[in-house]
Design an enzyme around this catalytic site. Structure first.
Site, short mmCIF file in Angstrom:
data_model
loop_
_atom_site.label_atom_id
_atom_site.label_comp_id
_atom_site.label_asym_id
_atom_site.label_seq_id
_atom_site.Cartn_x
_atom_site.Cartn_y
_atom_site.Cartn_z
N ASP A 34 75.47 34.37 11.96
CA ASP A 34 74.40 33.40 11.75
C ASP A 34 73.06 33.84 12.31
O ASP A 34 72.23 33.00 12.66
CB ASP A 34 74.81 32.07 12.39
CG ASP A 34 75.03 32.19 13.90
OD1 ASP A 34 74.68 31.24 14.62
OD2 ASP A 34 75.55 33.24 14.35
N ARG A 56 69.49 41.42 3.49
CA ARG A 56 70.29 40.51 4.29
C ARG A 56 71.49 40.04 3.48
O ARG A 56 72.62 39.98 3.99
CB ARG A 56 69.43 39.31 4.76
CG ARG A 56 68.35 39.68 5.76
CD ARG A 56 67.74 38.44 6.42
NE ARG A 56 67.04 37.57 5.49
CZ ARG A 56 65.76 37.73 5.14
NH1 ARG A 56 65.04 38.75 5.61
NH2 ARG A 56 65.19 36.86 4.30
N LYS A 147 77.29 25.09 14.69
CA LYS A 147 77.06 25.73 15.98
C LYS A 147 75.66 25.43 16.45
O LYS A 147 74.73 25.35 15.65
CB LYS A 147 77.27 27.24 15.88
CG LYS A 147 77.32 27.90 17.25
CD LYS A 147 76.77 29.30 17.21
CE LYS A 147 75.25 29.29 17.39
NZ LYS A 147 74.69 30.65 17.38
N GLU A 188 77.66 25.45 22.57
CA GLU A 188 77.36 26.74 23.20
C GLU A 188 76.31 26.62 24.30
O GLU A 188 75.10 26.63 24.03
CB GLU A 188 76.87 27.76 22.14
CG GLU A 188 76.54 29.13 22.76
CD GLU A 188 76.10 30.19 21.74
OE1 GLU A 188 76.14 29.91 20.52
OE2 GLU A 188 75.71 31.28 22.18
N GLU A 190 74.91 28.82 26.72
CA GLU A 190 74.93 30.21 27.20
C GLU A 190 74.14 30.39 28.47
O GLU A 190 72.95 30.08 28.53
CB GLU A 190 74.38 31.17 26.13
CG GLU A 190 74.23 32.60 26.68
CD GLU A 190 73.93 33.68 25.65
OE1 GLU A 190 73.64 33.34 24.49
OE2 GLU A 190 73.99 34.87 26.03
N LYS A 230 81.82 27.38 23.21
CA LYS A 230 81.43 28.79 23.11
C LYS A 230 80.61 29.13 24.35
O LYS A 230 79.38 29.03 24.34
CB LYS A 230 80.62 29.05 21.83
CG LYS A 230 80.13 30.50 21.70
CD LYS A 230 79.63 30.82 20.27
CE LYS A 230 78.95 32.20 20.23
NZ LYS A 230 78.69 32.68 18.87
N SER A 301 84.00 34.53 19.68
CA SER A 301 83.04 34.15 18.66
C SER A 301 81.93 35.20 18.80
O SER A 301 80.94 34.99 19.50
CB SER A 301 82.48 32.74 18.87
OG SER A 301 81.45 32.49 17.92
N TYR A 364 67.86 34.24 19.41
CA TYR A 364 68.28 34.45 18.01
C TYR A 364 67.09 34.47 17.10
O TYR A 364 66.19 33.67 17.23
CB TYR A 364 69.21 33.32 17.58
CG TYR A 364 70.65 33.61 17.90
CD1 TYR A 364 71.36 32.80 18.77
CD2 TYR A 364 71.29 34.71 17.35
CE1 TYR A 364 72.68 33.07 19.06
CE2 TYR A 364 72.62 34.99 17.65
CZ TYR A 364 73.30 34.17 18.50
OH TYR A 364 74.60 34.43 18.80
#
Lengths: 364, 364
Positions: A34, A56, A147, A188, A190, A230, A301, A364
């Site tokens: 993703d 892509r 997500k 998630e 992180e 995650k 993941s 990201y």
């Protein structure tokens, strides 16, 4: 907090629980494909490929049209919005290509981080506006899970209680909205590996963050059996002088999770966070061998840790497609074994898989 | 929440964890013999015995003179302060009698409930003043674990957010102080069964209460592996018109715990809260046969449910002592079987508990 107002019907709960169980069936994990447009650009830069829509599409087509046996190790694939509506070379929409392999389709729904005023560079994550309508549409378009990534960092003053509370809260809102629309939320939070902190410090911070996350999920009446977590593995900071073995990483990670994650959460799918492909696999395998009671599935993941070798083999050339797919299958199989605690370092891991994939302050 | 200040050394943690494990060794549970002077008055009155210090001593002697058969059933006994310093007829300190059976000594350290202004009859529990010094002394006098009881009620308005937060916080303060002195804290957030609420409501409230408890534990840096939980089983209110089977009680109870109690907690020892001896045993047995994964030991910490028959057999008469002790031993043995899911005795209403099917009442 006296009376319960119905949030999900028994049928809705069963659907969510079944989806989550399928994604983390024994020996299976998740392929995180993703990457946003900008992030994909950074990947392509390394192999001198132009970052356009066709490239892509071409790269994702390579990933998703891999041999169907990949579904033995991959239970779910996370897509970026653009990718959800792209087609394979044969003209089939990607969600259908993935579903045909018996793999569950997921979608990244957050809209990136936003700064928290009055903090030392800490963030929250945005994307709640109109999320319910977007989720309903994604469900129609073939997705069964979502997500959302929140980011915390460790420094002398961070993470602050504000950052912890705000990110936990926004994750809980997101999770609640997803479930209303039949999507299993992957949660998630992180904790970045940037810094020179040691393993113990990372464990401490991870425990505080996860305790806050599960309190928020409870406050927002999220159905835990229909969610996945995650998290980061517990590791020392990237610039920590001391090195820790996979067994030490594993023990710190499982201890932190046992202290914070309720047994009703069906699965924990670790992010790879800049670890090399090989380290991510070795650490996951060690985690699945820790001699403590682990009531949830512990799997992967992975984004970078599943795709690095594939990208290196592809180099943007159609002629390399088969070799690139072979690399992906190889990594997927290894991580499938690691998710069962059965992967041992063979000593034959190649250069690409041992390379650290760390990028400072990964966004990201 | 950035840097961890050391709370417990590795050696202290190990001591606490090992003590907790010994108390809830498979097949063993806890005898709660810590009734305060006021509470024991009610019990003694029921069998026509005057509430004097001598009678209280005689009564506890009946329990503590049980023979070796209890060594395999009882891991710990909770004392009231007065009892900790009493002796048998032969002049042997009760603490020594218990220790000689390989049973661990615990001490009730709270000082009872006090009302909270502005609530509908809700309470918190007092006893924090000088608790650190008291714990140090109790450790010297032979205690290795402690107990503190908080009380919550179910009604149209209760439990309130304040009651949940305040009781969770005071339980966490108590736990933190105990651990500093090598004493394992038993954490008891009892939700009273008074009322006509159904099983679902009880489950919902239990989940909210326990989530708050463990968030507070995290905030106060309590070492979960060195603690035990003493919760209510999830049952409907006493005056609820619907009756539930042991399997339904078990499923609701285990589901609530799976959603809230971190796997790191060594053991969960249920209070009996007014259930009859048989009811409590049958429920405990069903809980241990519940097909969901249960990462903690699930055992008993019973007061009335272990002592009712013994009390009735005694009635204050010295010549009944042996018979009374025998009654207690029988209950200890029954619950030892129940905490392993092997109890098959009992009257017609509750027999064959281990053989029933759980399929239809799966709580999503």
């Amino acid at each position: 907090m006296t009376h319960q107002f119905p949030s999900l019907s028994p049928e809705q709960k069963k659907e969510l629980s079944d989806i989550a169980q399928r994604m983390v069936a024994p020996g299976k994990g998740i392929l995180a494909a993703d990457e946003s447009t900008g992030t994909m650009g950074k990947r392509f830069e390394k192999i001198k490929v132009e970052n356009n829509e066709e490239n892509r599409r071409s790269f994702r087509e390579l990933l998703f049209s891999t041999d169907p046996s990949i579904s033995n190790c991959v239970g779910g694939i996370i897509l970026f919005h653009e990718t959800l509506y792209q087609k394979s070379d044969s003209g089939k929409l990607f969600p259908q290509v993935i579903k045909d392999k018996g793999i569950v389709v997921g979608i990244k729904v957050d809209k990136g981080t936003a700064g928290l005023n009055g903090t030392d560079g800490e963030t929250t994550t945005q994307g709640l506006d109109g999320l319910s309508e977007r989720c309903a549409q994604y469900k129609k378009d073939g997705c069964d899970f979502a997500k959302w990534r929140c980011v915390l960092k460790i420094s002398d003053s961070c993470p602050t209680s504000l950052a912890i509370a705000e990110n936990a809260n926004v994750l809980a809102r997101y999770a609640s909205i997803c479930q209303q629309n039949g999507l299993v939320p992957i949660v998630e939070p992180e904790v970045l590996p940037d810094g020179n902190h040691d393993l113990l410090r990372c464990q401490y911070v991870t425990e505080k963050v996860l305790a806050a996350v599960y309190k928020a999920l409870s406050d927002h009446h999220v159905y835990l059996e229909g969610t996945l977590l995650k998290p980061n593995m517990v590791t020392a900071g990237q610039s920590c002088a001391k090195k820790f073995t996979p067994q030490e990483v594993a023990m710190a990670t499982v201890t932190a999770l046992r202290r914070t994650v309720p047994a009703s959460v069906p699965g924990i799918c670790f992010l790879s966070g800049g670890q090399s492909e090989e380290d991510a696999s070795l650490n996951l395998s060690a985690i699945n061998q820790v001699p403590l009671n682990r009531p949830w599935k512990l799997t992967f993941s992975y984004g970078r840790a599943l795709q690095a070798s594939t990208l290196a083999a592809w180099q943007g050339k159609a002629a390399n497609k088969a070799a690139a797919q072979e690399a992906l299958c190889c990594r997927a199989k290894i991580n499938g074994l690691a998710a069962k605690g059965e992967y041992k370092a063979s000593g034959s891991a190649d250069q690409a898989s041992k390379q650290s994939l760390f990028t400072a302050s990964y966004v990201y | 929440m950035t840097h961890q200040s050391p709370t417990l050394s590795e050696a202290q943690k190990r001591e606490l964890h090992e003590t907790a494990l010994r108390i809830v060794t498979p097949g063993k549970g806890i005898l709660a013999a810590d009734e305060s002077v006021g509470s024991i008055a009610k019990r003694l009155a029921q069998v026509g015995v005057e509430n004097t210090e001598e009678n209280r001593r005689q009564y506890r002697q009946i329990l503590f003179s049980a023979d070796d058969r209890v060594s395999g059933c009882i891991g710990g006994i909770i004392f009231f302060h007065e009892t900790l310093y009493q002796h048998s007829d032969a002049g042997i300190p009760f603490v020594k009698m218990i220790k000689d059976r390989g049973i661990l000594v615990g001490i009730k350290v709270d000082k009872g409930v006090v009302p909270m202004a502005g609530t509908f009859g809700e309470t918190t529990t007092q006893g924090l003043d000088g608790l650190s010094e008291r714990c140090a002394q109790y450790k010297k006098d032979g205690a290795v674990f402690a107990k503190w009881r908080c009380v919550l009620k179910v009604s149209d308005t209760n439990p309130s957010k304040l009651a949940i937060a305040e009781n969770a916080n005071v339980l966490a303060r108590y736990s933190s102080i105990c651990q500093q002195h090598g004493i394992v804290p038993i954490i008891e957030p009892e939700i009273l069964p008074d009322g006509d609420h159904d099983l679902k409501r009880s489950q919902y409230i239990t989940e909210k209460v326990l989530t708050a408890v463990y968030k507070a534990m995290s905030e106060h840096h309590v070492y979960l592996e060195g603690s035990l939980l003493k919760p209510n089983m999830v049952t409907s209110g006493h005056s609820c018109p619907t009756k539930y089977s042991p399997e339904e009680v078990a499923m609701a109870t285990v589901t609530a715990l799976r959603r809230t109690v971190p796997p790191a907690v060594t053991g969960v020892a249920f209070l009996s809260g007014g259930q009859s001896e048989e009811e409590a045993t049958v429920h405990l047995n069903a809980i241990n046969n519940c097909p969901l994964a249960k990462p903690w030991i699930l055992t008993f910490s019973f007061g009335r449910a272990l002592q009712a028959s013994a009390l009735r057999a005694w009635r204050g008469h010295k010549e009944n002592e042996k018979v009374a002790t025998e009654q207690f031993i029988k209950k200890a043995e029954a619950n030892s079987l129940a905490c392993q899911g092997k109890y098959t005795g009992g009257d017609n209403n509750y027999s064959d508990a281990g053989q029933r099917s759980y399929g239809s009442c799966h709580a999503y």
